[in-house]
Write a protein that holds these residues in place. Structure first.
Motif, PDB file in Angstrom:
ATOM      1  N   GLY A  40       0.779  -1.162  -0.016  1.00  0.00           N
ATOM      2  CA  GLY A  40       0.204  -0.023  -0.007  1.00  0.00           C
ATOM      3  C   GLY A  40       0.749   1.062   0.004  1.00  0.00           C
ATOM      4  O   GLY A  40      -0.018   2.299  -0.143  1.00  0.00           O
ATOM      5  N   GLN A  41       2.206   1.177   0.125  1.00  0.00           N
ATOM      6  CA  GLN A  41       2.917   2.572   0.269  1.00  0.00           C
ATOM      7  C   GLN A  41       3.681   2.555  -1.077  1.00  0.00           C
ATOM      8  O   GLN A  41       4.280   1.886  -1.768  1.00  0.00           O
ATOM      9  CB  GLN A  41       3.892   2.322   1.132  1.00  0.00           C
ATOM     10  N   GLN A  42       3.288   3.615  -1.727  1.00  0.00           N
ATOM     11  CA  GLN A  42       4.106   3.960  -3.276  1.00  0.00           C
ATOM     12  C   GLN A  42       5.320   4.686  -3.261  1.00  0.00           C
ATOM     13  O   GLN A  42       5.528   5.462  -2.446  1.00  0.00           O
ATOM     14  CB  GLN A  42       2.809   4.820  -3.986  1.00  0.00           C
ATOM     15  N   THR A  43       6.216   4.334  -4.116  1.00  0.00           N
ATOM     16  CA  THR A  43       7.418   4.981  -3.952  1.00  0.00           C
ATOM     17  C   THR A  43       7.760   5.016  -5.527  1.00  0.00           C
ATOM     18  O   THR A  43       7.425   4.127  -6.535  1.00  0.00           O
ATOM     19  CB  THR A  43       8.511   3.895  -3.792  1.00  0.00           C
ATOM     20  N   VAL A  44       8.206   6.245  -5.968  1.00  0.00           N
ATOM     21  CA  VAL A  44       8.520   6.325  -7.526  1.00  0.00           C
ATOM     22  C   VAL A  44       9.954   6.889  -7.534  1.00  0.00           C
ATOM     23  O   VAL A  44      10.782   7.464  -6.801  1.00  0.00           O
ATOM     24  CB  VAL A  44       7.718   7.860  -7.841  1.00  0.00           C
ATOM     25  N   GLY A  45      10.664   6.161  -8.831  1.00  0.00           N
ATOM     26  CA  GLY A  45      11.917   6.378  -9.205  1.00  0.00           C
ATOM     27  C   GLY A  45      12.973   5.210  -8.859  1.00  0.00           C
ATOM     28  O   GLY A  45      12.728   4.512  -7.716  1.00  0.00           O
ATOM     29  N   ALA A  46      13.757   5.008  -9.673  1.00  0.00           N
ATOM     30  CA  ALA A  46      14.689   3.621  -9.478  1.00  0.00           C
ATOM     31  C   ALA A  46      15.252   3.580  -8.278  1.00  0.00           C
ATOM     32  O   ALA A  46      15.542   2.719  -7.314  1.00  0.00           O
ATOM     33  CB  ALA A  46      15.749   3.633 -10.622  1.00  0.00           C
ATOM     34  N   ALA A  47      16.093   5.104  -7.995  1.00  0.00           N
ATOM     35  CA  ALA A  47      17.030   5.182  -6.652  1.00  0.00           C
ATOM     36  C   ALA A  47      15.996   4.832  -5.314  1.00  0.00           C
ATOM     37  O   ALA A  47      16.281   4.470  -4.287  1.00  0.00           O
ATOM     38  CB  ALA A  47      17.685   6.551  -6.533  1.00  0.00           C
ATOM     39  N   ALA A  48      14.655   5.507  -5.201  1.00  0.00           N
ATOM     40  CA  ALA A  48      13.803   5.417  -4.318  1.00  0.00           C
ATOM     41  C   ALA A  48      13.245   4.042  -4.134  1.00  0.00           C
ATOM     42  O   ALA A  48      13.303   3.410  -3.072  1.00  0.00           O
ATOM     43  CB  ALA A  48      12.611   6.375  -4.235  1.00  0.00           C
ATOM     44  N   ILE A  49      13.030   3.302  -5.399  1.00  0.00           N
ATOM     45  CA  ILE A  49      12.380   1.931  -5.181  1.00  0.00           C
ATOM     46  C   ILE A  49      13.681   1.123  -4.597  1.00  0.00           C
ATOM     47  O   ILE A  49      13.311   0.267  -3.672  1.00  0.00           O
ATOM     48  CB  ILE A  49      12.105   1.342  -6.372  1.00  0.00           C
ATOM     49  N   THR A  50      14.844   1.196  -4.864  1.00  0.00           N
ATOM     50  CA  THR A  50      15.858   0.514  -4.621  1.00  0.00           C
ATOM     51  C   THR A  50      16.054   0.558  -2.976  1.00  0.00           C
ATOM     52  O   THR A  50      16.634  -0.323  -2.241  1.00  0.00           O
ATOM     53  CB  THR A  50      17.277   0.741  -5.329  1.00  0.00           C
ATOM     54  N   GLU A  51      15.995   1.896  -2.773  1.00  0.00           N
ATOM     55  CA  GLU A  51      16.461   2.245  -1.214  1.00  0.00           C
ATOM     56  C   GLU A  51      15.193   1.542  -0.495  1.00  0.00           C
ATOM     57  O   GLU A  51      15.479   1.073   0.656  1.00  0.00           O
ATOM     58  CB  GLU A  51      16.275   3.648  -0.938  1.00  0.00           C
ATOM     59  N   LYS A  52      14.055   1.449  -0.899  1.00  0.00           N
ATOM     60  CA  LYS A  52      12.813   0.842  -0.243  1.00  0.00           C
ATOM     61  C   LYS A  52      13.099  -0.537  -0.090  1.00  0.00           C
ATOM     62  O   LYS A  52      12.945  -1.210   1.113  1.00  0.00           O
ATOM     63  CB  LYS A  52      11.420   0.949  -1.022  1.00  0.00           C
ATOM     64  N   LEU A  53      13.378  -1.361  -0.984  1.00  0.00           N
ATOM     65  CA  LEU A  53      13.702  -2.790  -1.351  1.00  0.00           C
ATOM     66  C   LEU A  53      14.966  -2.957  -0.079  1.00  0.00           C
ATOM     67  O   LEU A  53      14.989  -4.249   0.292  1.00  0.00           O
ATOM     68  CB  LEU A  53      13.846  -3.078  -2.507  1.00  0.00           C
ATOM     69  N   VAL A  54      16.053  -2.334  -0.244  1.00  0.00           N
ATOM     70  CA  VAL A  54      17.343  -2.655   0.492  1.00  0.00           C
ATOM     71  C   VAL A  54      16.974  -2.502   1.992  1.00  0.00           C
ATOM     72  O   VAL A  54      17.512  -3.183   2.867  1.00  0.00           O
ATOM     73  CB  VAL A  54      18.445  -1.690   0.062  1.00  0.00           C
ATOM     74  N   ASN A  55      16.261  -1.449   2.130  1.00  0.00           N
ATOM     75  CA  ASN A  55      15.994  -1.306   3.703  1.00  0.00           C
ATOM     76  C   ASN A  55      14.760  -1.991   4.376  1.00  0.00           C
ATOM     77  O   ASN A  55      14.278  -1.466   5.382  1.00  0.00           O
ATOM     78  CB  ASN A  55      15.835   0.390   3.786  1.00  0.00           C
ATOM     79  N   LEU A  56      14.309  -2.881   3.675  1.00  0.00           N
ATOM     80  CA  LEU A  56      12.954  -3.767   4.193  1.00  0.00           C
ATOM     81  C   LEU A  56      13.726  -4.474   5.456  1.00  0.00           C
ATOM     82  O   LEU A  56      15.095  -4.661   5.366  1.00  0.00           O
ATOM     83  CB  LEU A  56      12.559  -4.552   3.128  1.00  0.00           C
ATOM     84  N   PRO A  57      12.688  -4.828   6.633  1.00  0.00           N
ATOM     85  CA  PRO A  57      13.203  -5.276   7.883  1.00  0.00           C
ATOM     86  C   PRO A  57      13.731  -6.803   7.909  1.00  0.00           C
ATOM     87  O   PRO A  57      13.251  -7.227   8.730  1.00  0.00           O
ATOM     88  CB  PRO A  57      12.147  -4.925   8.680  1.00  0.00           C
TER      89      PRO A  57
END
Length: 124
Positions: A40-57
């Motif tokens: 349900g949380q939206q993220t836009v852009g390659a860098a932001a998406i990668t950051e989201k995926l890398v920082n999953l808990p």
């Protein structure tokens, strides 16, 4: 038009093998106008998406794919919709979690990139 089922299978194999090994290496699959909706949380852009995926808990993750379905999304552009279901093993947990993920793939120079990526855990 490429065989969309073959493209989907190759993409899914590559994506989850890469995700499980090193999420940082997924960056080239996304562009600046790509969007990820993760639980349900939206993220836009390659860098932001990668950051989201890398920082999953979690540190260790393993995907077991149950189904992969594909359809052509736009005959003129050759884009493909890919729907995936499977099991997610996180860290040292013994009970896998069910997930579903949908990708909208856009062709570019003999390859494909992810325009849309929607991920959800599925609860019984």
């Amino acid at each position: 038009m490429a065989d969309f089922n073959a493209v989907a299978k190759a993409f899914v194999d590559f994506y989850y093998e890469t995700f499980d090994r090193n999420r940082q290496e997924l960056t080239p699959l996304y562009r600046e106008n790509s969007m990820l909706t993760f639980e349900g949380q939206q993220t836009v852009g390659a860098a932001a998406i990668t950051e989201k995926l890398v920082n999953l808990p979690f540190q260790k993750v393993g995907h077991r794919i149950s189904t992969t379905d594909a359809q052509p999304a736009d005959f003129e552009r050759g884009s493909i919709l890919v729907s995936v279901t499977g099991l997610l093993l996180i860290d040292e947990e013994q009970n896998p979690q069910m997930f579903s993920q949908t990708f909208h793939l856009i062709p570019e120079g003999g390859s494909y990139w992810v325009f849309n990526d929607i991920f959800r855990l599925n609860y019984a």
